[in-house]
Design a protein around this motif. Structure first.
Motif, PDB file in Angstrom:
ATOM      1  N   MET A   1       4.051  10.758  34.918  1.00  0.00           N
ATOM      2  CA  MET A   1       4.382   9.903  36.042  1.00  0.00           C
ATOM      3  C   MET A   1       5.632   9.077  35.753  1.00  0.00           C
ATOM      4  N   LYS A   2       5.765   8.598  34.506  1.00  0.00           N
ATOM      5  CA  LYS A   2       6.937   7.814  34.135  1.00  0.00           C
ATOM      6  C   LYS A   2       8.215   8.631  34.277  1.00  0.00           C
ATOM      7  N   SER A  37      14.330  24.018  42.942  1.00  0.00           N
ATOM      8  CA  SER A  37      15.323  23.521  43.881  1.00  0.00           C
ATOM      9  C   SER A  37      16.140  22.454  43.183  1.00  0.00           C
ATOM     10  N   HIS A  38      17.413  22.374  43.530  1.00  0.00           N
ATOM     11  CA  HIS A  38      18.317  21.388  42.954  1.00  0.00           C
ATOM     12  C   HIS A  38      18.886  20.549  44.098  1.00  0.00           C
ATOM     13  N   VAL A  61       4.416  24.628  42.784  1.00  0.00           N
ATOM     14  CA  VAL A  61       4.376  25.774  41.879  1.00  0.00           C
ATOM     15  C   VAL A  61       4.966  25.412  40.521  1.00  0.00           C
ATOM     16  N   ASN A  62       6.086  24.693  40.538  1.00  0.00           N
ATOM     17  CA  ASN A  62       6.761  24.297  39.305  1.00  0.00           C
ATOM     18  C   ASN A  62       6.941  22.783  39.329  1.00  0.00           C
ATOM     19  N   PRO A  63       6.062  22.022  38.690  1.00  0.00           N
ATOM     20  CA  PRO A  63       6.118  20.562  38.784  1.00  0.00           C
ATOM     21  C   PRO A  63       7.154  19.914  37.858  1.00  0.00           C
ATOM     22  N   GLU A  93      12.119  19.046  31.540  1.00  0.00           N
ATOM     23  CA  GLU A  93      10.831  18.903  30.854  1.00  0.00           C
ATOM     24  C   GLU A  93      10.375  20.190  30.163  1.00  0.00           C
ATOM     25  N   ILE A  94      10.969  21.319  30.486  1.00  0.00           N
ATOM     26  CA  ILE A  94      10.545  22.589  29.906  1.00  0.00           C
ATOM     27  C   ILE A  94      11.251  22.842  28.575  1.00  0.00           C
ATOM     28  N   SER A  95      12.593  22.847  28.596  1.00  0.00           N
ATOM     29  CA  SER A  95      13.342  23.242  27.397  1.00  0.00           C
ATOM     30  C   SER A  95      14.167  22.115  26.794  1.00  0.00           C
TER      31      SER A  95
END
Length: 147
Positions: A1-2, A37-38, A61-63, A93-95
């Motif tokens: 959330m932060k 989306s960007h 789908v992708n948070p 947040e992924i890579s």
């Protein structure tokens, strides 16, 4: 959330900063890449060198969220299109950290309304895990009083 609160705060601050530039030309865009989306805000894309900040907007789908800073150079500019390339640095947040070389084509399809462009962009990228290639398509609009 932060993390989502930080990204939202950064994007709102960017929009407020852009609104204070009274006579400057600013562009806004929304781009699509698969399930990501960007949302972008940047300087005048008709200048030889321009910049853009993008927020990777997560969804159901992708948070995952992310931020990118891009610097572009227009190699070829005509009334109908611009060819540009540059450098991209980002964090998501992924890579975590990522870097890339975006190559793009901005097409201005409406003769009487050159502020509206269709962007197609390909970016070879390096992230913490491997090399990838990203393709974006989207719409960009330049907010200006001079057109």
């Amino acid at each position: 959330m932060k993390t989502k609160l930080r990204f939202t705060s950064f994007f709102v601050a960017l929009l407020i900063f852009a609104s204070f530039k009274g006579n400057a030309q600013v562009h806004v865009g929304i781009y699509h890449e698969g399930i990501l989306s960007h949302i972008g805000v940047g300087t005048d894309p008709e200048k030889k060198i321009f910049a853009e900040a993008r927020v990777l907007a997560g969804g159901m789908v992708n948070p995952f969220m992310g931020l990118e800073a891009l610097g572009h150079y227009n190699f070829r500019q005509t009334d109908w299109y611009n060819l540009h390339g540059g450098i991209m640095l980002g964090h998501n947040e992924i890579s975590d950290a990522q870097a890339g070389i975006p190559l793009g084509l901005s097409v201005k399809p409406i003769a009487n309304h050159r502020q509206f462009t269709l962007l197609m962009e390909g970016t070879p990228m390096y992230s913490a895990y491997d090399f990838t290639f990203r393709a974006l398509i989207g719409l960009r609009y330049t907010l200006s009083k001079e057109y």
